[in-house]
Design a protein around this motif. Structure first.
Motif, PDB file in Angstrom:
ATOM      1  N   GLN A 158     112.742 -14.239 -74.902  1.00 18.56           N
ATOM      2  CA  GLN A 158     111.323 -15.094 -74.524  1.00 18.56           C
ATOM      3  C   GLN A 158     111.560 -16.377 -73.820  1.00 18.56           C
ATOM      4  O   GLN A 158     110.537 -16.827 -72.694  1.00 18.56           O
ATOM      5  N   ARG A 178     114.212 -18.569 -71.283  1.00 17.07           N
ATOM      6  CA  ARG A 178     115.307 -18.427 -69.878  1.00 17.07           C
ATOM      7  C   ARG A 178     114.942 -19.721 -69.084  1.00 17.07           C
ATOM      8  O   ARG A 178     114.911 -19.798 -68.450  1.00 17.07           O
ATOM      9  N   ALA A 236     112.533 -24.436 -69.718  1.00 16.95           N
ATOM     10  CA  ALA A 236     112.480 -22.523 -70.027  1.00 16.95           C
ATOM     11  C   ALA A 236     110.599 -22.145 -69.476  1.00 16.95           C
ATOM     12  O   ALA A 236     110.262 -22.802 -69.391  1.00 16.95           O
ATOM     13  N   SER A 237     111.116 -20.723 -69.804  1.00 11.16           N
ATOM     14  CA  SER A 237     109.935 -20.357 -69.197  1.00 11.16           C
ATOM     15  C   SER A 237     109.457 -20.233 -71.205  1.00 11.16           C
ATOM     16  O   SER A 237     110.230 -20.139 -72.206  1.00 11.16           O
ATOM     17  N   PHE A 266     118.870 -20.663 -76.609  1.00  2.00           N
ATOM     18  CA  PHE A 266     119.086 -19.186 -75.591  1.00  2.00           C
ATOM     19  C   PHE A 266     119.736 -21.056 -74.957  1.00  2.00           C
ATOM     20  O   PHE A 266     119.415 -21.973 -75.096  1.00  2.00           O
ATOM     21  N   GLN A 323     122.014 -21.430 -67.445  1.00  2.00           N
ATOM     22  CA  GLN A 323     123.239 -20.552 -66.671  1.00  2.00           C
ATOM     23  C   GLN A 323     124.835 -21.843 -66.515  1.00  2.00           C
ATOM     24  O   GLN A 323     125.800 -21.136 -66.074  1.00  2.00           O
TER      25      GLN A 323
END
Length: 116
Positions: A1, A3, A24-25, A105, A108
């Protein structure tokens, strides 16, 4: 949820500055602590800085006084302002966001290279 997407890395000369962003989303209401880690060549990942939902911050001794972590809850974004950079700050920097239920989360990863 959640990302997270990181931006702002690059190459900088010693003594210079960079600002990393991690967005983040998902809703800000689900994000508790936001953190920055880094991993230098030949080294294990280390915690650089953290900030709670309420704004309390903590820093590694190696960056205290030089780095500042902040967050914009409306944008689901955490920042790392890095000043007085040193070659030993060279690493891949990762953001991490802890959501309700203690799930986390990762971004990258961003390469930060400080030249001497």
């Amino acid at each position: 949820q959640v990302r997270p997407v990181e931006s702002g890395g690059g190459l900088v000369q010693a003594g210079g500055s960079l600002r990393l962003s991690c967005a983040a989303s998902g809703s800000i209401f689900s994000i508790n602590t936001m953190l920055w880690y880094r991993q230098a060549p030949g080294k294990q990942r280390e915690l650089v800085a953290s900030i709670t939902r309420g704004g309390s911050t903590d820093y590694a001794d190696s960056v205290k006084g030089r780095f500042t972590i902040s967050r914009d809850n409306a944008k689901n974004t955490v920042y790392l302002q890095m000043n007085s950079l040193r070659p030993e700050d060279t690493a891949v920097y990762y953001c991490n966001m802890v959501v309700v239920g203690s799930h986390d989360f990762w971004g990258q990863g961003l390469q930060v290279t400080v030249s001497s």
